[in-house]
Design an enzyme around this catalytic site. Structure first.
Site, PDB file in Angstrom:
ATOM      1  N   ASN A  10      33.411  47.977  37.481  1.00 45.87           N
ATOM      2  CA  ASN A  10      33.158  46.545  37.306  1.00 45.87           C
ATOM      3  C   ASN A  10      32.508  46.045  38.596  1.00 45.87           C
ATOM      4  OD1 ASN A  10      33.304  43.790  37.096  1.00 45.87           O
ATOM      5  ND2 ASN A  10      35.482  43.715  36.573  1.00 45.87           N
ATOM      6  N   LYS A  17      35.142  46.835  41.388  1.00 41.03           N
ATOM      7  CA  LYS A  17      36.490  47.234  40.963  1.00 41.03           C
ATOM      8  C   LYS A  17      36.348  48.508  40.149  1.00 41.03           C
ATOM      9  CE  LYS A  17      38.432  42.669  40.191  1.00 41.03           C
ATOM     10  NZ  LYS A  17      38.659  41.722  39.122  1.00 41.03           N
ATOM     11  N   ARG A  91      31.412  47.340  33.036  1.00 41.60           N
ATOM     12  CA  ARG A  91      31.461  45.933  32.637  1.00 41.60           C
ATOM     13  C   ARG A  91      30.103  45.325  32.989  1.00 41.60           C
ATOM     14  NH1 ARG A  91      33.440  40.869  35.922  1.00 41.60           N
ATOM     15  NH2 ARG A  91      33.284  39.305  34.279  1.00 41.60           N
ATOM     16  N   HIS A 180      34.042  36.148  29.480  1.00 34.57           N
ATOM     17  CA  HIS A 180      35.441  36.599  29.298  1.00 34.57           C
ATOM     18  C   HIS A 180      35.655  37.225  27.922  1.00 34.57           C
ATOM     19  CE1 HIS A 180      37.187  33.498  32.393  1.00 34.57           C
ATOM     20  NE2 HIS A 180      37.012  34.676  32.964  1.00 34.57           N
ATOM     21  N   HIS A 208      42.173  31.803  28.683  1.00 35.22           N
ATOM     22  CA  HIS A 208      42.160  32.704  29.847  1.00 35.22           C
ATOM     23  C   HIS A 208      42.055  31.851  31.109  1.00 35.22           C
ATOM     24  CE1 HIS A 208      40.866  36.555  31.937  1.00 35.22           C
ATOM     25  NE2 HIS A 208      40.674  35.620  32.838  1.00 35.22           N
ATOM     26  N   ASN A 211      40.755  32.903  38.218  1.00 35.14           N
ATOM     27  CA  ASN A 211      39.844  32.163  39.095  1.00 35.14           C
ATOM     28  C   ASN A 211      38.736  31.518  38.269  1.00 35.14           C
ATOM     29  OD1 ASN A 211      40.945  32.486  41.705  1.00 35.14           O
ATOM     30  ND2 ASN A 211      40.410  34.663  41.577  1.00 35.14           N
ATOM     31  N   ARG A 241      35.014  26.309  40.635  1.00 29.80           N
ATOM     32  CA  ARG A 241      33.935  25.777  39.784  1.00 29.80           C
ATOM     33  C   ARG A 241      34.361  24.480  39.105  1.00 29.80           C
ATOM     34  NH1 ARG A 241      33.071  31.230  36.494  1.00 29.80           N
ATOM     35  NH2 ARG A 241      34.209  32.289  38.138  1.00 29.80           N
ATOM     36  N   ALA A 283      45.789  28.945  42.653  1.00 32.76           N
ATOM     37  CA  ALA A 283      46.796  28.158  41.927  1.00 32.76           C
ATOM     38  C   ALA A 283      48.166  28.204  42.613  1.00 32.76           C
ATOM     39  CB  ALA A 283      46.907  28.658  40.493  1.00 32.76           C
ATOM     40  N   ILE A 331      46.724  32.986  36.120  1.00 32.40           N
ATOM     41  CA  ILE A 331      47.503  31.747  36.014  1.00 32.40           C
ATOM     42  C   ILE A 331      48.255  31.710  34.683  1.00 32.40           C
ATOM     43  CG2 ILE A 331      47.331  29.233  35.870  1.00 32.40           C
ATOM     44  CD1 ILE A 331      44.783  29.433  37.628  1.00 32.40           C
ATOM     45  N   GLU A 386      41.277  43.990  30.537  1.00 33.66           N
ATOM     46  CA  GLU A 386      39.852  44.168  30.262  1.00 33.66           C
ATOM     47  C   GLU A 386      39.418  45.617  30.495  1.00 33.66           C
ATOM     48  OE1 GLU A 386      39.685  40.578  32.699  1.00 33.66           O
ATOM     49  OE2 GLU A 386      37.813  40.111  31.647  1.00 33.66           O
TER      50      GLU A 386
HETATM   51  P1  ADP Z   1      40.112  36.595  38.389  1.00 33.69           P
HETATM   52  O1  ADP Z   1      39.555  35.543  37.489  1.00 33.69           O
HETATM   53  O2  ADP Z   1      39.450  36.648  39.728  1.00 33.69           O
HETATM   54  O3  ADP Z   1      40.308  37.948  37.719  1.00 33.69           O
HETATM   55  P2  ADP Z   1      43.017  36.355  38.168  1.00 33.69           P
HETATM   56  O4  ADP Z   1      43.043  36.472  36.690  1.00 33.69           O
HETATM   57  O5  ADP Z   1      43.650  37.436  38.961  1.00 33.69           O
HETATM   58  O6  ADP Z   1      41.573  36.071  38.742  1.00 33.69           O
HETATM   59  O7  ADP Z   1      43.745  34.972  38.529  1.00 33.69           O
HETATM   60  C1  ADP Z   1      43.841  34.483  39.824  1.00 33.69           C
HETATM   61  C2  ADP Z   1      44.642  33.201  39.801  1.00 33.69           C
HETATM   62  O8  ADP Z   1      45.959  33.498  39.302  1.00 33.69           O
HETATM   63  C3  ADP Z   1      44.820  32.578  41.177  1.00 33.69           C
HETATM   64  O9  ADP Z   1      44.609  31.173  41.109  1.00 33.69           O
HETATM   65  C4  ADP Z   1      46.284  32.869  41.481  1.00 33.69           C
HETATM   66  O10 ADP Z   1      46.872  31.890  42.327  1.00 33.69           O
HETATM   67  C5  ADP Z   1      46.878  32.815  40.116  1.00 33.69           C
HETATM   68  N1  ADP Z   1      48.200  33.442  40.103  1.00 33.69           N
HETATM   69  C6  ADP Z   1      48.517  34.740  40.274  1.00 33.69           C
HETATM   70  N2  ADP Z   1      49.860  34.901  40.293  1.00 33.69           N
HETATM   71  C7  ADP Z   1      50.400  33.666  40.159  1.00 33.69           C
HETATM   72  C8  ADP Z   1      51.714  33.136  40.119  1.00 33.69           C
HETATM   73  N3  ADP Z   1      52.775  33.918  40.233  1.00 33.69           N
HETATM   74  N4  ADP Z   1      51.871  31.794  39.952  1.00 33.69           N
HETATM   75  C9  ADP Z   1      50.791  30.988  39.850  1.00 33.69           C
HETATM   76  N5  ADP Z   1      49.528  31.420  39.874  1.00 33.69           N
HETATM   77  C10 ADP Z   1      49.332  32.730  40.038  1.00 33.69           C
END
Ligand code: ADP
Length: 400
Positions: A10, A17, A91, A180, A208, A211, A241, A283, A331, A386
């Site tokens: 990816n 990744k 990906r 996504h 979903h 980030n 964003r 988050a 999140i 994914e």
């Molecule tokens: P990406 O879109 O880069 O793949 P992820 O799906 O890993 O990102 O999501 C990242 C988000 O998930 C960040 O905002 C992070 O703070 C949040 N996150 C991860 N673990 C927790 C948690 N335990 N509580 C709240 N938010 C979390």
């Protein structure tokens, strides 16, 4: 060990990744991340099953993507997987209207992905770099492209057409594509299993939240609308964003003397959680600061959860009935307070939280977190995967 392992790559603009994965079980025997490509501290780290994490810095000069793939090749060779490695799955962010499914890669497919760089300037060139490096390193293995956009190619014209001059579509391909796709595909299939329904009879709204964030309405197993658009900037508020905003703001800022780059940078990298809170794009940081009374963080939390609920409820109109709302992404899978607030905002639809279920769903453990008697629907948390979709589609499309 199984006899079909897939190396999943990816490639991002400054990262890569990877995972070496059993395409049947989804078990990764090696996974890692190369990051900061193009910078002095470019590096790659990985973890092999049962071993500690390792990290090396990448030498300067030349393509870091190629260097990283070189290290991955070495790692895979040292693992002695031999003929068990059957394919490389890539990906690819943008497949335009050309690619509605995963596709076996040849030179003409690489050229098509490259030609779509106009639509995803940060992503497709990196994907091409990753594909080229992998083709060089594994010339005898089939390489399969799995597109973020492909799942959304089933959207009806009314959902993907912008309310703008049709010439912008015919001339430049400006329309909603959605992203996504592999995540929405995966969790909608998992939901059908949980609900014990055939995917063709399953109607869900997949949310979903990572980030990047997007909502997708899945009708009878197919994507019928989604909140990301021509680019991944559209729709929900995200880490950095803006999501949807009045396009008049862009004209206003340009007239105020902002450069095109400043506007782009602000909307893509300085908005969302980061922009509204003035603090962080993460988050977890938002929730922590909010607990400590930070007003900006509280506002960011409120805007985010309000907008997620607004999108979910507006996507209900694409379905005749709803089986489930699914939360996924970092999140969606982990954040109890965010899910709780979204559910509160959906109270008119009859959703009542199952507090025990909601509190238990985190760190890779999903479950049922709410239900609505009014709609005869549940809310599920389903961890996305994914890489697993890419690995299984790589095997499937290798055979074609
Ligand atoms: P990406 O879109 O880069 O793949 P992820 O799906 O890993 O990102 O999501 C990242 C988000 O998930 C960040 O905002 C992070 O703070 C949040 N996150 C991860 N673990 C927790 C948690 N335990 N509580 C709240 N938010 C979390």
């Amino acid at each position: 060990m199984s006899n079909s392992l897939v190396l999943v790559l990816n490639a991002g603009s400054s990262s890569l990744k990877f995972a070496l994965m059993d395409a049947q079980s989804g078990e990764a025997i090696l996974s890692g991340l190369g990051e900061c490509f193009g910078l002095d501290d470019a590096r790659i780290s990985w973890k092999r099953e049962g071993q500690d994490k390792q990290e090396v810095m990448l030498e300067q000069g030349g393509s870091h993507h190629e260097k990283a793939v070189g290290i991955i090749v070495e790692l895979v060779e040292n693992m002695d997987v031999g003929s068990q490695l059957v394919a490389i799955g890539h990906r690819v962010v943008h497949g335009g209207e050309k690619f509605a499914t995963a596709t076996l890669i040849d030179e003409s497919v690489v050229a098509e992905i490259d030609a779509l760089s106009d639509l995803a300037p940060l992503h497709n060139p990196a994907n091409v770099m990753g594909i080229r490096a992998a083709m060089k390193a594994f010339p005898s293995l089939p390489q399969v492209a799995v597109f973020d956009t492909a799942f959304h190619q089933t959207m009806p014209q009314k959902a993907f057409t912008g309310a703008i001059s049709n010439e912008l579509y015919t001339e430049y391909g400006i329309r909603r594509y959605g992203f996504h796709g592999t995540s929405h595909y995966f969790v909608s299939r998992e939901a059908a299993k949980v609900l014990d329904k055939k995917i063709e009879d399953t109607n869900v709204i997949s949310v979903h939240l990572g980030n990047g964030a997007s909502v997708c309405a899945v009708r009878n197993g197919e994507s019928v609308d989604t909140s990301m658009g021509f680019t991944p900037l559209a729709g929900l508020m995200m880490g950095t964003r803006s999501g949807d905003l009045d396009p008049g703001i862009i004209e206003f800022l340009l007239k105020k003397g902002w450069s095109q780059e400043q506007v782009f940078d602000t909307l893509n990298k300085k908005s969302g959680f980061l922009g509204v809170s003035g603090l962080t794009s993460d988050a977890r940081g938002i929730l922590e600061a909010m607990d400590n009374g930070h007003e900006g963080a509280k506002l960011a939390f409120e805007v985010f959860t309000y907008r997620v609920a607004k999108f979910i409820s507006s996507y209900m109109i694409t379905l005749d009935s709803l089986d489930a709302i699914i939360f996924t992404g970092g999140i969606g899978e982990n954040s109890l307070p965010i899910r709780r607030e979204v559910l509160k905002n959906l109270r008119i639809l009859g959703f009542v939280e199952d507090e025990t279920g909601n509190e238990a769903a985190r760190f890779g453990k999903g479950g049922m977190i709410a239900k609505s008697d009014l709609l005869d629907a549940v809310v599920l948390v389903i961890p996305t995967n994914e890489e697993f979709v890419i690995a299984s589609q790589a095997v499937e499309f290798t055979k074609q």
